[in-house]
Each structure stands twice: as C-alpha cells, then as structure tokens.
Design a protein around this motif. Structure first.
Motif, PDB file in Angstrom:
ATOM      1  N   GLY A 156       0.809  -1.210   0.000  1.00 40.25           N
ATOM      2  CA  GLY A 156       0.000   0.000   0.000  1.00 40.25           C
ATOM      3  C   GLY A 156       0.843   1.260   0.000  1.00 40.25           C
ATOM      4  N   GLN A 157       1.919   1.240   0.761  1.00 36.43           N
ATOM      5  CA  GLN A 157       2.817   2.390   0.835  1.00 36.43           C
ATOM      6  C   GLN A 157       3.486   2.653  -0.513  1.00 36.43           C
ATOM      7  OE1 GLN A 157       5.561   2.041   4.118  1.00 36.43           O
ATOM      8  NE2 GLN A 157       6.897   3.664   3.372  1.00 36.43           N
ATOM      9  N   ILE A 158       3.934   1.591  -1.160  1.00 38.70           N
ATOM     10  CA  ILE A 158       4.629   1.757  -2.444  1.00 38.70           C
ATOM     11  C   ILE A 158       3.644   2.136  -3.546  1.00 38.70           C
ATOM     12  CG2 ILE A 158       6.014   0.577  -4.202  1.00 38.70           C
ATOM     13  CD1 ILE A 158       7.123  -1.150  -1.859  1.00 38.70           C
ATOM     14  N   GLU A 159       2.457   1.544  -3.531  1.00 39.94           N
ATOM     15  CA  GLU A 159       1.432   1.928  -4.510  1.00 39.94           C
ATOM     16  C   GLU A 159       1.087   3.400  -4.382  1.00 39.94           C
ATOM     17  OE1 GLU A 159      -1.409  -1.774  -5.710  1.00 39.94           O
ATOM     18  OE2 GLU A 159      -1.659  -0.981  -3.682  1.00 39.94           O
ATOM     19  N   ALA A 160       0.980   3.889  -3.144  1.00 36.05           N
ATOM     20  CA  ALA A 160       0.632   5.293  -2.926  1.00 36.05           C
ATOM     21  C   ALA A 160       1.723   6.227  -3.446  1.00 36.05           C
ATOM     22  CB  ALA A 160       0.398   5.542  -1.434  1.00 36.05           C
ATOM     23  N   SER A 161       2.975   5.791  -3.324  1.00 34.90           N
ATOM     24  CA  SER A 161       4.098   6.644  -3.730  1.00 34.90           C
ATOM     25  C   SER A 161       4.464   6.502  -5.200  1.00 34.90           C
ATOM     26  CB  SER A 161       5.342   6.303  -2.887  1.00 34.90           C
ATOM     27  OG  SER A 161       5.103   6.517  -1.523  1.00 34.90           O
ATOM     28  N   ILE A 200       2.809  -9.548  -3.691  1.00 32.95           N
ATOM     29  CA  ILE A 200       3.301  -8.726  -4.800  1.00 32.95           C
ATOM     30  C   ILE A 200       2.958  -9.382  -6.135  1.00 32.95           C
ATOM     31  CG2 ILE A 200       5.269  -7.526  -5.780  1.00 32.95           C
ATOM     32  CD1 ILE A 200       4.409  -6.647  -2.920  1.00 32.95           C
ATOM     33  N   GLY A 201       2.944 -10.718  -6.166  1.00 31.67           N
ATOM     34  CA  GLY A 201       2.539 -11.413  -7.394  1.00 31.67           C
ATOM     35  C   GLY A 201       1.108 -11.085  -7.783  1.00 31.67           C
ATOM     36  N   LYS A 202       0.222 -11.023  -6.801  1.00 34.35           N
ATOM     37  CA  LYS A 202      -1.175 -10.648  -7.086  1.00 34.35           C
ATOM     38  C   LYS A 202      -1.245  -9.231  -7.652  1.00 34.35           C
ATOM     39  CE  LYS A 202      -5.762 -10.459  -4.940  1.00 34.35           C
ATOM     40  NZ  LYS A 202      -6.532 -10.690  -3.686  1.00 34.35           N
ATOM     41  N   HIS A 203      -0.458  -8.335  -7.073  1.00 39.71           N
ATOM     42  CA  HIS A 203      -0.376  -6.965  -7.582  1.00 39.71           C
ATOM     43  C   HIS A 203       0.112  -6.963  -9.030  1.00 39.71           C
ATOM     44  CE1 HIS A 203       0.996  -2.744  -7.864  1.00 39.71           C
ATOM     45  NE2 HIS A 203       2.147  -3.243  -8.290  1.00 39.71           N
ATOM     46  N   MET A 204       1.127  -7.768  -9.332  1.00 40.11           N
ATOM     47  CA  MET A 204       1.655  -7.830 -10.696  1.00 40.11           C
ATOM     48  C   MET A 204       0.629  -8.409 -11.665  1.00 40.11           C
ATOM     49  SD  MET A 204       5.597  -9.065 -10.075  1.00 40.11           S
ATOM     50  CE  MET A 204       6.841  -7.944  -9.417  1.00 40.11           C
ATOM     51  N   LEU A 205      -0.137  -9.392 -11.213  1.00 40.50           N
ATOM     52  CA  LEU A 205      -1.194  -9.948 -12.060  1.00 40.50           C
ATOM     53  C   LEU A 205      -2.198  -8.870 -12.450  1.00 40.50           C
ATOM     54  CD1 LEU A 205      -1.902 -13.349 -10.267  1.00 40.50           C
ATOM     55  CD2 LEU A 205      -1.034 -13.077 -12.601  1.00 40.50           C
TER      56      LEU A 205
END
Length: 265
Positions: free
Chosen positions: A79-84, A136-141
């Motif tokens: 969440g932190q990295i997505e926000a940034s 992170i894999g789910k995010h990449m998908l």
C-alpha cells in the motif's frame, strides 16, 4: 523491444533484506540501469544507513520497514509503495536468516536442533518468500506483469559440505538448507503458474560470498571451488540485472547459479 535489453528506466523494484549483505549491492546494480529501488528490512534505520552510503542515484532509492514473515506487513508495504509509485515491477526476495542474522540456536547440530529455531528460519527464509510472491505477485497480475527474483543459495542446490566447518566458527543448520531447497521449488511452481501472465519468476543462487572470511574456512572453501575463491558481492550484479530486465523475457522458473563452479564438481 527496447534496444537496450537491460534498461530498467521507469521500473520500480522492491528488495527485501535490503540492509543485508547483498541488498545494497543489488540495489546499486538496478539503479545503474535506471530503476527506482525500495530497500525493505526489519530495521528502517539500517536501510537508511545503507542509503547514506550509496553514491549511485540516491534520489531513486528509499527504505521501508518490512517484516517478511507477516502478511499484514507485506500488505502495508504494498500500500505504501502503490501510494508513492503506483506499482512494483520487480520483486527481489532477499531476506533470510543466515550466519549474519542468526536465530538463538542457529549453531545447534541436527540431533539437538530446536523446533523454535526451525520455525523461525522457515518463517523468514520460506514463508517470507511465499508471502512476498503471493502479495506482490497478485499486484503484478493486476498490473500486467513483472519479474520476481527469489534469492536461493548454493545450499538449496547441494548439501553443505559438513567437513569444511569444524573449527571455523561457521555453521549451516538443517533448516537453512531445507528452506533454500524449498525456495527453488517454489520458484519453479510459480514460474510455470504465471509464465503466460507476463510474470517471470526465477531464482538467483549465490555461491559463498566473501564477507571478511579468513582462516580455516576460507582456505577450505577455496580448495573446493574451481574458481579458487569466494564470490565478490558485485559478482551478482549481472545476474540480478539480467533476471530483472527484458533480457530474460523468455526465462521461466530458472535457478541462475553464480558460484564459480562450486556445484559443478
């Protein structure tokens, strides 16, 4: 395709174990190819200390706190990295319990190895990789692809040579070897699962990396390695950039071994 297959400009990389032996070195390699890098470790202070030493593009480098054995911590980090930054393109699962970060009874022999230490090493070395790949894999998908690099170990390929350790003060417990073998298996499982989803999952296996070693262990190791020496941290740079970049676009479930030939003999 970009003419420079190794170009990582615009890509965001997350490295766990970011303040460890190889984390800063891998970060430097990715930064040199244009990536933005987030170093993650249990200690944010240690990450910041490593960042202060960095001379390559420190403006594209930052640190976060992450407990790899906690799914909640992984979710918070994402969440932190997505926000940034909006995305994560590259995940390097480098956090591990090693001789540099021992559990309380890391040095116990197999016959007396406590299950508490077994569980803790498995939590970091295997569960931590599982959770990283899952979250992170789910995010990449959802974002159309990425590259996951699981840092395995020479002792995930061959057994430790038990005869080189007596009298050296260095130990390799059963849980370390078993956990790293499992990381290679997880890499193959996910590599084949996600290959058609534009997510490449591969492993990188360093051989023994010199970290001030001297004396009996160092002499024995050099005799066992065809190259005649241990690896330098920088010897991992090419492999990390290769697996992170488009140069490895058709490489799936592979374990890239960089050990100077140790596992060949």
């Amino acid at each position: 395709m970009n003419q420079d297959l190794f170009d990582l400009t615009g890509r965001v990389a997350l490295i766990t174990g970011g303040a460890g032996l190889l984390g800063p070195q891998m970060a430097s390699a990715l930064l040199q190819k244009g990536a933005r890098v987030i170093l993650a470790d249990l200690s944010l202070e240690k990450c910041r200390a490593e960042i202060e030493k960095m001379t390559v593009a420190p403006d594209r480098l930052e640190g976060i706190c992450l407990d790899v054995a906690s799914s909640r911590s992984w979710g918070d980090a994402l969440g932190q990295i997505e926000a940034s930054h909006g995305k994560i393109d590259i995940l390097i699962n480098g956090a591990a319990s090693t001789n540099q970060s021992k559990t309380a009874n890391f040095e116990a022999g197999f016959e007396d190895f406590p299950e508490e230490d077994w569980d803790r090493i498995m939590d970091i070395n295997l569960k931590g990789v599982f959770l990283g790949c899952q979250v992170i894999g789910k995010h990449m998908l959802q974002n159309g692809g990425g590259s996951i690099i699981n840092i395995a170990s020479l002792y995930g390929v061959v057994s430790p040579n038990h005869r080189i350790y007596p009298g050296t003060g260095i130990f390799q417990p059963v849980a370390y070897s078993v956990s790293k073998h499992a990381v290679v298996a997880l890499t193959k499982y996910l590599g084949t699962l996600w290959a058609d989803k534009k997510i490449r999952v591969n492993a990188l296996t360093p051989g023994g990396v010199w970290n001030g070693h001297e004396g009996l262990f160092y002499e024995r190791y050099k005799q066992l390695n065809p190259s005649g020496d241990m690896a330098d941290k920088a010897d991992m740079n090419g492999g990390v950039v290769f697996l992170a970049s488009d140069a490895s676009r058709h490489v799936v479930g592979h374990n890239l071994i960089i050990d100077g030939g140790y596992s060949v003999w």
